[in-house]
Each structure stands twice: as structure tokens, then as C-alpha cells.
Design a protein around this motif. Sequence first.
Motif, PDB file in Angstrom:
ATOM      1  N   GLU A   1      39.369  62.999  21.770  1.00  0.00           N
ATOM      2  CA  GLU A   1      39.429  61.869  20.838  1.00  0.00           C
ATOM      3  C   GLU A   1      38.975  62.263  19.438  1.00  0.00           C
ATOM      4  O   GLU A   1      38.029  63.019  19.265  1.00  0.00           O
ATOM      5  CB  GLU A   1      38.603  60.689  21.347  1.00  0.00           C
ATOM      6  CG  GLU A   1      37.129  60.944  21.505  1.00  0.00           C
ATOM      7  CD  GLU A   1      36.765  61.393  22.902  1.00  0.00           C
ATOM      8  OE1 GLU A   1      35.585  61.263  23.265  1.00  0.00           O
ATOM      9  OE2 GLU A   1      37.655  61.885  23.609  1.00  0.00           O
ATOM     10  N   VAL A   2      39.663  61.752  18.444  1.00  0.00           N
ATOM     11  CA  VAL A   2      39.353  62.045  17.057  1.00  0.00           C
ATOM     12  C   VAL A   2      38.466  60.948  16.475  1.00  0.00           C
ATOM     13  O   VAL A   2      37.548  61.225  15.723  1.00  0.00           O
ATOM     14  CB  VAL A   2      40.654  62.186  16.237  1.00  0.00           C
ATOM     15  CG1 VAL A   2      40.347  62.481  14.781  1.00  0.00           C
ATOM     16  CG2 VAL A   2      41.526  63.298  16.820  1.00  0.00           C
ATOM     17  N   VAL A   3      38.755  59.691  16.818  1.00  0.00           N
ATOM     18  CA  VAL A   3      37.913  58.571  16.394  1.00  0.00           C
ATOM     19  C   VAL A   3      37.656  57.675  17.597  1.00  0.00           C
ATOM     20  O   VAL A   3      38.275  57.829  18.652  1.00  0.00           O
ATOM     21  CB  VAL A   3      38.560  57.742  15.262  1.00  0.00           C
ATOM     22  CG1 VAL A   3      38.820  58.600  14.035  1.00  0.00           C
ATOM     23  CG2 VAL A   3      39.843  57.096  15.733  1.00  0.00           C
ATOM     24  N   THR A   4      36.753  56.739  17.417  1.00  0.00           N
ATOM     25  CA  THR A   4      36.401  55.812  18.484  1.00  0.00           C
ATOM     26  C   THR A   4      36.802  54.398  18.093  1.00  0.00           C
ATOM     27  O   THR A   4      36.455  53.927  17.014  1.00  0.00           O
ATOM     28  CB  THR A   4      34.881  55.853  18.757  1.00  0.00           C
ATOM     29  OG1 THR A   4      34.513  57.194  19.083  1.00  0.00           O
ATOM     30  CG2 THR A   4      34.515  54.931  19.908  1.00  0.00           C
ATOM     31  N   ALA A   5      37.567  53.762  18.974  1.00  0.00           N
ATOM     32  CA  ALA A   5      37.868  52.345  18.801  1.00  0.00           C
ATOM     33  C   ALA A   5      36.687  51.537  19.324  1.00  0.00           C
ATOM     34  O   ALA A   5      36.046  51.923  20.290  1.00  0.00           O
ATOM     35  CB  ALA A   5      39.141  51.983  19.560  1.00  0.00           C
ATOM     36  N   GLY A   6      36.420  50.403  18.687  1.00  0.00           N
ATOM     37  CA  GLY A   6      35.263  49.602  19.063  1.00  0.00           C
ATOM     38  C   GLY A   6      34.096  49.885  18.131  1.00  0.00           C
ATOM     39  O   GLY A   6      34.171  50.742  17.253  1.00  0.00           O
ATOM     40  N   GLY A   7      33.013  49.136  18.317  1.00  0.00           N
ATOM     41  CA  GLY A   7      31.839  49.329  17.465  1.00  0.00           C
ATOM     42  C   GLY A   7      31.176  48.015  17.117  1.00  0.00           C
ATOM     43  O   GLY A   7      31.360  47.004  17.809  1.00  0.00           O
ATOM     44  N   VAL A   8      30.420  48.012  16.042  1.00  0.00           N
ATOM     45  CA  VAL A   8      29.667  46.826  15.634  1.00  0.00           C
ATOM     46  C   VAL A   8      30.634  45.673  15.359  1.00  0.00           C
ATOM     47  O   VAL A   8      31.615  45.819  14.627  1.00  0.00           O
ATOM     48  CB  VAL A   8      28.820  47.123  14.378  1.00  0.00           C
ATOM     49  CG1 VAL A   8      28.164  45.854  13.855  1.00  0.00           C
ATOM     50  CG2 VAL A   8      27.762  48.174  14.686  1.00  0.00           C
TER      51      VAL A   8
END
Length: 403
Positions: free
Chosen positions: A342-349
Motif C-alpha cells: 500500500e502507498v497510502v491509507t484510506a480512513g483516518g480522523v
Amino acid sequence: MNNIAIIGAGPSGAMAAIIASENAANQITLFDKSSLLQTLLCTGGGRCNLSYAEFDNRELAKFYPRGGKFLLSVFSQFSVEDSVEFFKNLGVETYTQPDNRIFPKSNKASDIRNALLKALNKPNIKTEKTSISDVEYSNNKFHLIAQNGKAMEFDNLVISTGGRGNGHKLAKKLSHSITPLRPALCSLVIKESTFKELSGLTLKNIKADVYFGGEKQFTQSGDFLFTHFGVSGPLVYKISSYSAFFDYSELTPLNIKLNLVNKAEDEFDKILALNFLNNGKKSLLNVISEYIPKSLAKAVLNSLDEDCEKKVSEVNKATRRKIASTLCCFELNAIKTHQGGEVVTAGGVDLNELNPKTLESKIIKNLFFCGEILNIDGLTGGFNLQNCWSSGFVVGNSLKNRV
């Protein structure tokens, strides 16, 4: 004096520090267990794809599977044009590729990093090479505990640890909700092991229709790469991003249908029929290889249990139509993302808990978030760094004007 702690010295945290430091009354401490801006060096294949030349903010926002609407307010304060001007003022000239991706003229990510490091070299910015293991908020102060046990107190706190740092844990401790985290912009593992022999083959600018649960979800186009474990490339990164929250597996795969010849099935079948008629002595493999790469043609025919060396004059209408149908709707089934890819992460604050004009928490005063820790992720092409520059600026500007 206004004491500010910034946890995470990546692109967004660095931007927030640089802008906030323009007010000499702000005393800023950057915390990161790694070297400052180390993650920038590998972006854009070492060239740093720092943004994308779309100057209409509404159009720019469409490149973000999550958070695009929220970013409209952020981009209105610091746009793509502002980013280019910002780096120009730091001594970094940029250029735009034909595909609209923006890079430094030197094609060196290290030049972007060095320019930011120089801008961070100010009397009211100091750095601590450590991570923050715990945080508490009481009496209008943020109480931080470093990994080495050192306790510190600050008036303001910025969390900018990216998509995979410990910032989500700290945000939860400060009563914020975290949208579930999923990998995005990543390669996919496919069910069909018979196509491993195609590893390294790239299909240029191809269209994919993506289905899940028997229903069409979306259509995307781009370059498509076969690998030893499955598929990758820009098109697959898009697919993985838009399907980040689909629970696909070997039992319920993500169905990817590629149009290998960019033709409607009936139209292509007529083209194929004419070719068969005019070239009856040619082998099936040689004729199909006129439309797709030979290695892929061989793999397709093998998957259909067709003899590659059969003369096309011996191929009946039903078989020809089956081949035409397969080339116009070549199916692959993704069963999971490629672990570690994975290059970026979906989801978060959760964005609902932030003021979009300042990126300050609606729950705790003087608490800010910026960068990839937010529930915002863009496609490949400079969009995620643009989020970092813009959101970092908004936070820094909010703090600059607070004293």
C-alpha cells in the motif's frame, strides 16, 4: 509566547511548522522518530511528484476517493498554484509533464526536502528525534510523554503522523473518532494463477469495469501491469482506492473486466471474422496477436482450451465469438490487496469532527490535524502531497494568526 507541538515531521507537519513560525511569538517543537521529511525521498520514484496541474479546485477534488468535498475549503486557502509559488520562493523551480504531474526541474526529491529543511531552520523551530507515546489534555494544556519518558507541556498540538503512524492512537486518546483504516493505491492479488507467466507485461491505457457482489461499481482507465502475484500499475492503484472498503475475498472476489481491444463485442467480432476469412492459413495465435501482445494472446487461448497453432479457417463461428467476447471482456478476480504494497491509507480522523476552515478539532480547542492522518486519500499523481501542502498550510496559518 505560544508553545506548539507538532507530532510528525512529514510534508504536512513541516509545512505547518514553516507557516506557523512566521509569527515569532510561536515556539514550535517538531517530534519525529525518523529524520525530518525522510518519506519525501522515495516519492515519485525519487523525483517527488509534488502536485498535479489542475487549477480548478472542484475538478481537483474529484481525484480524491474520500475527502474531496472537505478539501474544497482547504484548497481555497492554499491551491496547486500556491504550492508551485511556495516552492519557487524556496528556490525550487518546477515543471509539468504532459500528464499534468508536477515535478522539481532537477527531478530530485532531495531538492524538495533540502528546501523545506532550510525553511525549517529558524530560531523558533526546534526538533526532537523521538516519538510521542502518550498524550493527555487537562487545564487547557497538552501533556505529552515521549518514548524516552520525557514529559512536556504545550498550549497547542498538531498531529500529522501520516496514515500509518501512531497518531490515530493519540487522536483516539483525545476523544476523536477514526474511520477504519484500509490500504489504498496498492497492487492486487488475483485468483487466476494461470496468468503468472505474464509477469512484467504492461497494457497501455486500458479500460476496466469493476463489479462487486454482482453489481457494477465503477469504470476506470490507465496502464495495467501483470506481476508474479497478481496485477499492479496506475489502473490497479485506482481500482484499489475506489474499492478500499469493499470486503472482497476468495469467496467474494472483486471482479475486474478489461476491454483488451477497446471495441464493442459485436464490432470486434465482425473485424475478427473478416480477418479469419482473409487469412485462413494463419494460426489462431498469430491472428489474435495482431490485437493484443503475443504472450497475452497465448495465455487467453490456453485459458479457453484452444489450440494456438490451429488454422483460423478451422475455427467455427461459436469459437470465434467466444474469443471475441473474451478479448472484449477479459475477467480477472482480485481476492485481496498485496500485503505491504500500500502507498497510502484510506480512513483516518473523522472529518466531521474538524473545522474545515482551520482544521482545528471541534472537540478540543487548540488541537489540529493535517496530512494523511485525516480521512482523505487521493489517487496517484501528486494528489496526496497536495493534500499535505494545503492542509499543512491551513493548520500553520491558523496557528500563525492565533497569537
